[in-house]
Design a protein around this motif. Structure first.
Motif, PDB file in Angstrom:
ATOM      1  N   THR A 188       0.825  -1.213   0.000  1.00  0.00           N
ATOM      2  CA  THR A 188       0.000   0.000   0.000  1.00  0.00           C
ATOM      3  C   THR A 188       0.859   1.264   0.000  1.00  0.00           C
ATOM      4  O   THR A 188       0.512   2.264  -0.629  1.00  0.00           O
ATOM      5  N   MET A 189       1.998   1.206   0.686  1.00  0.00           N
ATOM      6  CA  MET A 189       2.892   2.356   0.723  1.00  0.00           C
ATOM      7  C   MET A 189       3.487   2.624  -0.653  1.00  0.00           C
ATOM      8  O   MET A 189       3.590   3.775  -1.101  1.00  0.00           O
ATOM      9  N   LEU A 190       3.892   1.559  -1.342  1.00  0.00           N
ATOM     10  CA  LEU A 190       4.466   1.714  -2.679  1.00  0.00           C
ATOM     11  C   LEU A 190       3.419   2.216  -3.665  1.00  0.00           C
ATOM     12  O   LEU A 190       3.707   3.074  -4.515  1.00  0.00           O
ATOM     13  N   GLU A 191       2.199   1.673  -3.562  1.00  0.00           N
ATOM     14  CA  GLU A 191       1.136   2.099  -4.470  1.00  0.00           C
ATOM     15  C   GLU A 191       0.757   3.559  -4.232  1.00  0.00           C
ATOM     16  O   GLU A 191       0.485   4.309  -5.180  1.00  0.00           O
ATOM     17  N   ALA A 192       0.768   3.974  -2.982  1.00  0.00           N
ATOM     18  CA  ALA A 192       0.456   5.373  -2.672  1.00  0.00           C
ATOM     19  C   ALA A 192       1.506   6.305  -3.263  1.00  0.00           C
ATOM     20  O   ALA A 192       1.179   7.380  -3.788  1.00  0.00           O
ATOM     21  N   ALA A 193       2.768   5.899  -3.181  1.00  0.00           N
ATOM     22  CA  ALA A 193       3.842   6.717  -3.744  1.00  0.00           C
ATOM     23  C   ALA A 193       3.701   6.821  -5.261  1.00  0.00           C
ATOM     24  O   ALA A 193       3.904   7.902  -5.848  1.00  0.00           O
ATOM     25  N   ARG A 194       3.336   5.738  -5.917  1.00  0.00           N
ATOM     26  CA  ARG A 194       3.183   5.761  -7.372  1.00  0.00           C
ATOM     27  C   ARG A 194       1.976   6.609  -7.776  1.00  0.00           C
ATOM     28  O   ARG A 194       1.996   7.308  -8.797  1.00  0.00           O
ATOM     29  N   LEU A 195       0.911   6.567  -6.987  1.00  0.00           N
ATOM     30  CA  LEU A 195      -0.253   7.403  -7.269  1.00  0.00           C
ATOM     31  C   LEU A 195       0.080   8.888  -7.127  1.00  0.00           C
ATOM     32  O   LEU A 195      -0.513   9.736  -7.811  1.00  0.00           O
ATOM     33  N   ASP A 196       1.046   9.186  -6.254  1.00  0.00           N
ATOM     34  CA  ASP A 196       1.484  10.577  -6.085  1.00  0.00           C
ATOM     35  C   ASP A 196       2.455  11.009  -7.166  1.00  0.00           C
ATOM     36  O   ASP A 196       2.944  12.158  -7.142  1.00  0.00           O
ATOM     37  N   GLY A 197       2.769  10.117  -8.095  1.00  0.00           N
ATOM     38  CA  GLY A 197       3.629  10.470  -9.220  1.00  0.00           C
ATOM     39  C   GLY A 197       5.078  10.068  -9.088  1.00  0.00           C
ATOM     40  O   GLY A 197       5.909  10.447  -9.919  1.00  0.00           O
ATOM     41  N   ALA A 198       5.414   9.316  -8.071  1.00  0.00           N
ATOM     42  CA  ALA A 198       6.809   8.891  -7.888  1.00  0.00           C
ATOM     43  C   ALA A 198       7.162   7.806  -8.909  1.00  0.00           C
ATOM     44  O   ALA A 198       6.393   6.873  -9.120  1.00  0.00           O
ATOM     45  N   GLY A 199       8.332   7.944  -9.511  1.00  0.00           N
ATOM     46  CA  GLY A 199       8.807   6.954 -10.456  1.00  0.00           C
ATOM     47  C   GLY A 199       9.469   5.790  -9.759  1.00  0.00           C
ATOM     48  O   GLY A 199       9.594   5.751  -8.526  1.00  0.00           O
ATOM     49  N   GLY A 200       9.925   4.812 -10.562  1.00  0.00           N
ATOM     50  CA  GLY A 200      10.556   3.619 -10.000  1.00  0.00           C
ATOM     51  C   GLY A 200      11.786   3.934  -9.176  1.00  0.00           C
ATOM     52  O   GLY A 200      11.979   3.395  -8.084  1.00  0.00           O
ATOM     53  N   TRP A 201      12.651   4.832  -9.686  1.00  0.00           N
ATOM     54  CA  TRP A 201      13.870   5.182  -8.957  1.00  0.00           C
ATOM     55  C   TRP A 201      13.550   5.925  -7.665  1.00  0.00           C
ATOM     56  O   TRP A 201      14.159   5.677  -6.628  1.00  0.00           O
ATOM     57  N   ALA A 202      12.567   6.841  -7.728  1.00  0.00           N
ATOM     58  CA  ALA A 202      12.193   7.595  -6.526  1.00  0.00           C
ATOM     59  C   ALA A 202      11.617   6.672  -5.459  1.00  0.00           C
ATOM     60  O   ALA A 202      11.916   6.827  -4.263  1.00  0.00           O
ATOM     61  N   VAL A 203      10.786   5.711  -5.866  1.00  0.00           N
ATOM     62  CA  VAL A 203      10.231   4.757  -4.915  1.00  0.00           C
ATOM     63  C   VAL A 203      11.334   3.942  -4.260  1.00  0.00           C
ATOM     64  O   VAL A 203      11.339   3.727  -3.035  1.00  0.00           O
ATOM     65  N   PHE A 204      12.294   3.483  -5.072  1.00  0.00           N
ATOM     66  CA  PHE A 204      13.386   2.679  -4.515  1.00  0.00           C
ATOM     67  C   PHE A 204      14.254   3.504  -3.569  1.00  0.00           C
ATOM     68  O   PHE A 204      14.579   3.057  -2.463  1.00  0.00           O
ATOM     69  N   TRP A 205      14.633   4.708  -3.992  1.00  0.00           N
ATOM     70  CA  TRP A 205      15.605   5.504  -3.242  1.00  0.00           C
ATOM     71  C   TRP A 205      15.009   6.098  -1.962  1.00  0.00           C
ATOM     72  O   TRP A 205      15.690   6.150  -0.934  1.00  0.00           O
ATOM     73  N   HIS A 206      13.752   6.509  -2.019  1.00  0.00           N
ATOM     74  CA  HIS A 206      13.161   7.214  -0.878  1.00  0.00           C
ATOM     75  C   HIS A 206      12.299   6.328   0.009  1.00  0.00           C
ATOM     76  O   HIS A 206      11.991   6.724   1.145  1.00  0.00           O
ATOM     77  N   ILE A 207      11.896   5.157  -0.475  1.00  0.00           N
ATOM     78  CA  ILE A 207      11.023   4.300   0.338  1.00  0.00           C
ATOM     79  C   ILE A 207      11.664   2.935   0.593  1.00  0.00           C
ATOM     80  O   ILE A 207      11.887   2.543   1.749  1.00  0.00           O
ATOM     81  N   GLN A 208      11.954   2.196  -0.486  1.00  0.00           N
ATOM     82  CA  GLN A 208      12.433   0.830  -0.313  1.00  0.00           C
ATOM     83  C   GLN A 208      13.811   0.772   0.335  1.00  0.00           C
ATOM     84  O   GLN A 208      14.025   0.001   1.287  1.00  0.00           O
ATOM     85  N   LEU A 209      14.762   1.548  -0.163  1.00  0.00           N
ATOM     86  CA  LEU A 209      16.122   1.502   0.392  1.00  0.00           C
ATOM     87  C   LEU A 209      16.174   1.911   1.860  1.00  0.00           C
ATOM     88  O   LEU A 209      16.808   1.218   2.665  1.00  0.00           O
ATOM     89  N   PRO A 210      15.521   3.020   2.266  1.00  0.00           N
ATOM     90  CA  PRO A 210      15.526   3.346   3.706  1.00  0.00           C
ATOM     91  C   PRO A 210      14.884   2.263   4.569  1.00  0.00           C
ATOM     92  O   PRO A 210      15.349   1.991   5.681  1.00  0.00           O
ATOM     93  N   MET A 211      13.812   1.629   4.070  1.00  0.00           N
ATOM     94  CA  MET A 211      13.106   0.651   4.896  1.00  0.00           C
ATOM     95  C   MET A 211      13.865  -0.673   5.029  1.00  0.00           C
ATOM     96  O   MET A 211      13.644  -1.413   5.995  1.00  0.00           O
ATOM     97  N   ILE A 212      14.742  -0.987   4.069  1.00  0.00           N
ATOM     98  CA  ILE A 212      15.550  -2.207   4.197  1.00  0.00           C
ATOM     99  C   ILE A 212      16.931  -1.905   4.766  1.00  0.00           C
ATOM    100  O   ILE A 212      17.778  -2.798   4.829  1.00  0.00           O
TER     101      ILE A 212
END
Length: 300
Positions: A188-212
């Protein structure tokens, strides 16, 4: 009789200690005691057959002045500085690629993990030596594309890279950890970011990488410790050659202990390796303090 009752009562109150008693005995007999003994031996000129004739700091003085030892220490640090980032980046890239819902993706995950099943075994190093020897598969592939063959195991500039590539190829263990961490991120967090216009790199760098980041931090820590203690690959593939270009500190310890029988000097080298590992791990833990994702941001 009263003494026996008191003893029985003590055992009953502390019976939980009985469960870890085998581990405690093993730890003190096979780890703590040998470490303390090697610490004492490091301050002597203990030879396996001649015994001890001198006590002092001569071994540590030799470590600070001996060119071969300093070269091995520097080579170990270089090996660690190159191997760990390459292995972690490869593991992270593959984990990201395998983090998808394609049909049959479990088969690909298993195939990518297979090299790490061998781990640091002798079989993997022997296979690697056969691939990179003169007339091996790698040189045949180079000739097929019109390139000149390379003496991978005979050239000092190439031999260390052969060892590094073996360890990078065995990226399966950190890859599995990172893949598991990626799968724990709420969709749901990733889908929300994509709905806000975040691209694949932005999702990885600002959400996935910090969370792992905690798992990534732990994986890097394990790889630093493993790289500093590397022994099997350089011993089997090149035996420290050519011209000492793959002689790491662990291999130097082995040669002094079981080749020259200089147990005192080998013990001092082992403690230098221990201190190097402790210093690097300590610095790494200090650098990572307060920089890892702990779930507070999500809950906030």
């Amino acid at each position: 009789m009263n003494a026996w009752k008191r003893f029985a009562g003590f055992c009953k109150r502390n019976r939980h200690m009985l469960y870890i008693l085998p581990w405690l005995l093993g730890f003190f007999l096979f780890q703590a005691a040998p470490m303390l003994y090697s610490l004492v031996c490091g301050f002597t000129d203990f030879h396996l057959f001649r015994g001890i004739s001198d006590i002092g700091f001569a071994n540590y003085g030799k470590i600070l002045t001996d060119a071969e030892t300093l070269g091995a220490i520097g080579r170990t640090l270089l090996y660690t500085a190159v191997t760990v980032p390459l292995k972690i980046l490869t593991a992270l890239a593959v984990a990201y690629l395998l983090h998808c819902s394609l049909k049959g993706i479990g088969v690909f995950r298993t195939l990518y993990y297979l090299p790490s099943i061998l781990g640091s075994s002798v079989a993997a190093a022997v296979l690697w030596k056969a691939l990179f020897r003169d007339g091996g598969v790698v040189n045949h592939l180079l000739e097929m594309v019109g390139l000149a063959p390379v003496s991978w195991l005979a050239e000092p500039q190439a031999a260390l890279w052969v060892v590094i590539l073996l360890r990078v190829w065995e990226f399966g263990s950190p890859m599995v950890l990172l893949l598991a961490a990626l799968q724990q991120i709420p969709r749901t967090m990733l889908e929300a970011a994509r709905l806000d216009g975040a691209g694949g790199w932005a999702v990885f760098w600002h959400i996935q990488l910090p969370m792992i980041s905690p798992v990534l931090f732990y994986s890097v820590l394990l790889q630093i410790c493993a790289a500093l203690q590397e022994f099997n690959a350089p011993f089997i593939i090149t035996d420290g050659g050519p011209m000492g270009s793959t002689t790491l500190i662990s291999l130097l310890i082995y040669r002094n202990a079981f080749g020259l029988y200089e147990m005192g000097y080998a013990s001092a080298l082992a403690w230098v390796l221990f201190l190097l590992t402790a210093v690097f791990v300590g610095l790494y833990l200090l650098i990572g303090r307060g920089r890892l994702f702990d779930g507070q941001e999500e809950s906030a």
